[in-house]
Write an enzyme that holds these catalytic residues in place. Structure first.
Site: not given
Length: 430
Positions: A352, A262, A349, A391
């Site tokens: 998702s 990304r 986060e 993460r």
């Protein structure tokens, strides 16, 4: 992609749903373009009928020996043929404009999604685990002595620039172990099918999964036109593009571990410390393709699959349902799972889980044949992180840190680390 018929039937409801997202009304603009397109198609069909009629009369005039009428009709056929070609070209251009307009309009939120302008409007729906009480001030992952030995940002910047990292020693092995643990759990416990997919895709795959045309700047494109995937949601979901599936084949549940890319456009200055936000990262993705009646239940199932990974690793988390103003472009409803990071003293986060309804299926024409017969219907598609590996690495390291700079690792990783569950201060495992 939206159903133009639904907009025609109730434009006010369509605009009201967009307003819940904070988006401006567009139905009047959409319907004006749709009306112009339909009018041009009708005009082309009318001219085509006139051309066909004149073509038949040409032969009759020639048979009667009426040379003047023959020449007049032949000229008329030529004229109508040119008219039809021009009108069809205009109709095709209007159709392309309408398709592009519809492709840039966000999905409509489900009725039960809470309203809000930004992340402050998100609603917590679940919380698991109690954050550990440290006898010392916990550090962020990159500050822990044992982690710093195997997390090298300077060398990565030398080769690739900012927001890249080189992992080595025990940290690299823990990172690999986490991905293997996630895959094995999803395959053996959660019933997903492991899939190894490409990381380079064509425009069609990005478009079909709603990453184009609106978000091209968020991804990387190679000089020969391929795109580097932002997540294997693209490859897994697009695997059913153009298919007409048997209803009995649903649901299709897949998982993949891939490198993801990304550009992080628009995120300058955000989370620049450590490896929380990188240009290149790894994710274990989950994708489900379901019957429309089952998609809401499937989302809850996928959510539990992702939450279970953190529970097995002993990482405290909370789950929130995103409000209308914080949802992604293609989602009808999204749950975010946020892992506790003691170094930041907050939840961040880590996954998702979204349902898109038939939004993606319409773009890529993915359908199923109802068992009772009738016309094929669009499937529903869902996607979720299960989990973001980097993460998750951060969460495991920060929650397991000790005052002496070592890290105690979760028992669940023992089989993947040869039973070595301590990251030492020199960066090795013992």
């Amino acid at each position: 992609m939206h159903d133009i018929r639904a907009i025609r039937e109730n434009p006010q409801a369509f605009d009201a749903a967009l307003a819940r997202r904070g988006d401006a009304p567009v139905s009047s603009e959409v319907l004006a373009l749709d009306e112009a397109r339909r009018a041009k198609i009708l005009a082309a069909e009318t001219a085509q009928a006139e051309q066909n009629k004149a073509s038949k009369e040409v032969g009759a005039a020639k048979g009667r020996g009426d040379e003047a009428e023959f020449e007049r009709l032949r000229a008329l056929v030529t004229e109508k043929k040119a008219e039809v070609a021009a009108m069809q070209a205009e109709a095709k251009e209007l159709d392309a404009q309408l398709t592009d307009m519809l492709a840039r309009i966000a999905n409509l939120p489900a009725d039960d999604v809470p309203e809000g302008e930004d992340e402050d409007g998100n609603v917590e729906v679940n919380r698991w685990g109690t954050p550990r009480e440290f006898a010392f001030a916990p550090k962020e992952h990159f500050e822990i002595a044992g982690v710093a030995q195997g997390m090298d940002f300077e060398t990565a910047a030398k080769t690739s620039g900012s927001r890249f990292v080189n992992l080595s020693k025990g940290v690299a092995r823990i990172h690999r172990a986490l991905a293997q643990f996630m895959l094995d759990t999803h395959v053996d416990k959660n019933g997903l099918t492991e899939t190894a997919t490409p990381v380079l895709v064509r425009d069609e795959a990005m478009y079909g999964t709603d990453k184009l045309p609106k978000f091209g700047d968020d991804s990387y494109q190679t000089t020969n036109g391929w795109w580097l995937i932002p997540t294997s949601e693209v490859t897994l979901t697009y695997s059913v593009a153009g298919d007409v599936l048997e209803e009995s084949a649903l649901p299709i549940r897949m998982t993949a571990h891939t490198v993801c890319f990304r550009s992080e456009a628009g995120s300058a200055g955000k989370d620049t410390a450590g490896m929380l936000r990188q240009h290149q990262f790894e994710k274990v993705e989950m994708v489900s393709v379901t019957h429309p009646d089952d998609s809401d239940a499937e989302q809850k199932r996928m959510l539990r699959c992702a939450e279970g990974i953190l529970e097995d690793l002993g990482v405290p988390y909370r789950t929130v349902v995103l409000c209308t103003g914080d949802m992604g472009f293609g989602a009808r409803r999204t749950y975010d799972i946020e892992a506790w990071l003691p170094g930041q003293n907050t939840y961040r986060e880590i996954s998702s889980v979204s349902t898109t309804g038939d939004f993606q299926a319409r773009r890529m024409n993915a359908r199923f044949k109802p068992a009772e017969g009738g016309k094929p219907q669009f499937v529903h598609t869902l996607n979720g992180s299960g989990l973001a590996v980097g993460r998750c690495l951060i969460a495991v390291l920060e929650n397991g840190q000790n005052e002496d700079g070592t890290v105690t690792l979760p028992d669940a990783l023992g089989p993947y680390l040869g039973g070595k569950l301590v990251l030492d201060t020199d960066g090795t495992l013992r």
